[in-house]
Scaffold this motif. Structure first.
Motif, PDB file in Angstrom:
ATOM      1  N   SER A  98      41.697  44.992  37.476  1.00  0.00           N
ATOM      2  CA  SER A  98      41.412  43.903  38.425  1.00  0.00           C
ATOM      3  C   SER A  98      40.039  44.091  39.083  1.00  0.00           C
ATOM      4  N   THR A  99      39.679  45.345  39.385  1.00  0.00           N
ATOM      5  CA  THR A  99      38.361  45.633  39.965  1.00  0.00           C
ATOM      6  C   THR A  99      37.253  45.289  38.979  1.00  0.00           C
ATOM      7  N   ARG A 100      37.479  45.615  37.728  1.00  0.00           N
ATOM      8  CA  ARG A 100      36.495  45.321  36.681  1.00  0.00           C
ATOM      9  C   ARG A 100      36.327  43.806  36.493  1.00  0.00           C
ATOM     10  N   MET A 101      37.442  43.070  36.552  1.00  0.00           N
ATOM     11  CA  MET A 101      37.363  41.616  36.424  1.00  0.00           C
ATOM     12  C   MET A 101      36.536  41.028  37.570  1.00  0.00           C
ATOM     13  N   ASN A 102      36.750  41.557  38.769  1.00  0.00           N
ATOM     14  CA  ASN A 102      35.975  41.083  39.916  1.00  0.00           C
ATOM     15  C   ASN A 102      34.498  41.419  39.768  1.00  0.00           C
ATOM     16  N   LEU A 105      33.033  38.779  37.500  1.00  0.00           N
ATOM     17  CA  LEU A 105      32.832  37.542  38.252  1.00  0.00           C
ATOM     18  C   LEU A 105      31.581  37.635  39.124  1.00  0.00           C
ATOM     19  N   GLU A 106      31.422  38.769  39.795  1.00  0.00           N
ATOM     20  CA  GLU A 106      30.257  38.973  40.651  1.00  0.00           C
ATOM     21  C   GLU A 106      28.967  38.949  39.831  1.00  0.00           C
ATOM     22  N   ASP A 109      28.251  35.379  38.530  1.00  0.00           N
ATOM     23  CA  ASP A 109      27.823  34.558  39.659  1.00  0.00           C
ATOM     24  C   ASP A 109      26.360  34.845  40.010  1.00  0.00           C
ATOM     25  N   LYS A 137      29.059  47.685  44.855  1.00  0.00           N
ATOM     26  CA  LYS A 137      28.631  46.315  44.602  1.00  0.00           C
ATOM     27  C   LYS A 137      27.492  46.294  43.588  1.00  0.00           C
ATOM     28  N   LYS A 209      36.003  32.514  35.128  1.00  0.00           N
ATOM     29  CA  LYS A 209      36.784  32.386  36.362  1.00  0.00           C
ATOM     30  C   LYS A 209      38.145  31.747  36.081  1.00  0.00           C
ATOM     31  N   TYR A 212      40.293  34.284  34.242  1.00  0.00           N
ATOM     32  CA  TYR A 212      40.751  35.302  35.196  1.00  0.00           C
ATOM     33  C   TYR A 212      41.888  34.764  36.066  1.00  0.00           C
ATOM     34  N   ALA A 217      45.108  36.581  37.791  1.00  0.00           N
ATOM     35  CA  ALA A 217      45.194  36.554  39.252  1.00  0.00           C
ATOM     36  C   ALA A 217      46.413  35.779  39.758  1.00  0.00           C
TER      37      ALA A 217
END
Length: 219
Positions: A98-102, A105-106, A109, A137, A209, A212, A217
């Motif tokens: 889940s951290t890797r997916m975020n 996304l970051e 973006d 980050k 997104k 995900y 999510a």
């Protein structure tokens, strides 16, 4: 090299870093602080100059200290950011899926703002060597190195590779169901096959997104 000695009244050139027919890139520093290093970039490729002069680069890049057109070239001063290289961080951190997916996304973006630039510059800004991790980050150095002609499918190929690295580098696959990993691998594979449906990085960001949210999510 005398014409390059002072840039924007604030930065002094120290030495050549990179050169080709499209640009000259120098290591420099702030005139009041020799420890404050910057990259000073003289871009003379005609296509890139036309693209850059029509934009306020500070609206696109968080890392540009100075940008100006001088005769037939654009000069850009960029600061060096601190942080871990992406692969080093992934190898040395136990990150959940889940951290890797975020992180992806970051990343998508952040690079979506480069859609206003031409392919040569956009391809340069998404290079793996640009990505750093600081305080968990992602940040991007935003150095512009232009060497060869590219198409948007080349940009997509790099993004596809970075998504794969962020997801799987250092990931303990035994912690997840085989179906979960297969769905991830299938998404990455299809990104390369279906590249013709994409024209902007932002479209890839929105598609990822949706993938995900609907696949993970909201479960």
């Amino acid at each position: 090299m005398g014409v390059y000695m002072w840039v924007g009244g604030k930065y002094s050139i120290l030495k050549m870093f990179h050169t080709n027919e499209m640009q000259d890139v120098f290591i420099g520093c702030h005139k009041n602080n020799s420890q404050y290093l910057v990259l000073i970039n003289y871009i003379r490729d005609e296509t890139c100059v036309k693209s850059l002069e029509a934009l306020d680069m500070k609206e696109i890049s968080d890392n540009i200290l100075y940008s100006n057109k001088e005769e037939d070239q654009i000069v850009i001063v960029t600061e060096f950011k601190e942080g871990y290289k992406l692969e080093d961080y992934l190898h040395n951190s136990h990150l959940r899926l889940s951290t890797r997916m975020n992180m992806i996304l970051e990343y998508l973006d952040k690079i979506s703002k480069y859609d206003r630039l031409n392919e040569l510059i956009r391809n340069s800004l998404i290079l793996k060597s640009q990505i750093l991790v600081n305080d968990k980050k992602l940040s991007i150095n935003e150095f512009i190195f232009i060497d060869h002609r590219v198409e948007f499918k080349d940009v997509i190929g790099k993004i596809q590779n970075y998504i794969r690295k962020i997801l799987f580098t250092g990931l303990n696959l035994e912690e997840y169901e085989v179906r979960t990993i297969k769905e991830m691998e299938s998404y990455i594979h299809n990104l390369g096959i279906e590249y013709e449906k994409y024209h902007r990085i932002q479209e890839i960001f929105h598609d990822f997104k949706k993938f995900y949210l609907y696949k993970w999510a909201l479960k």
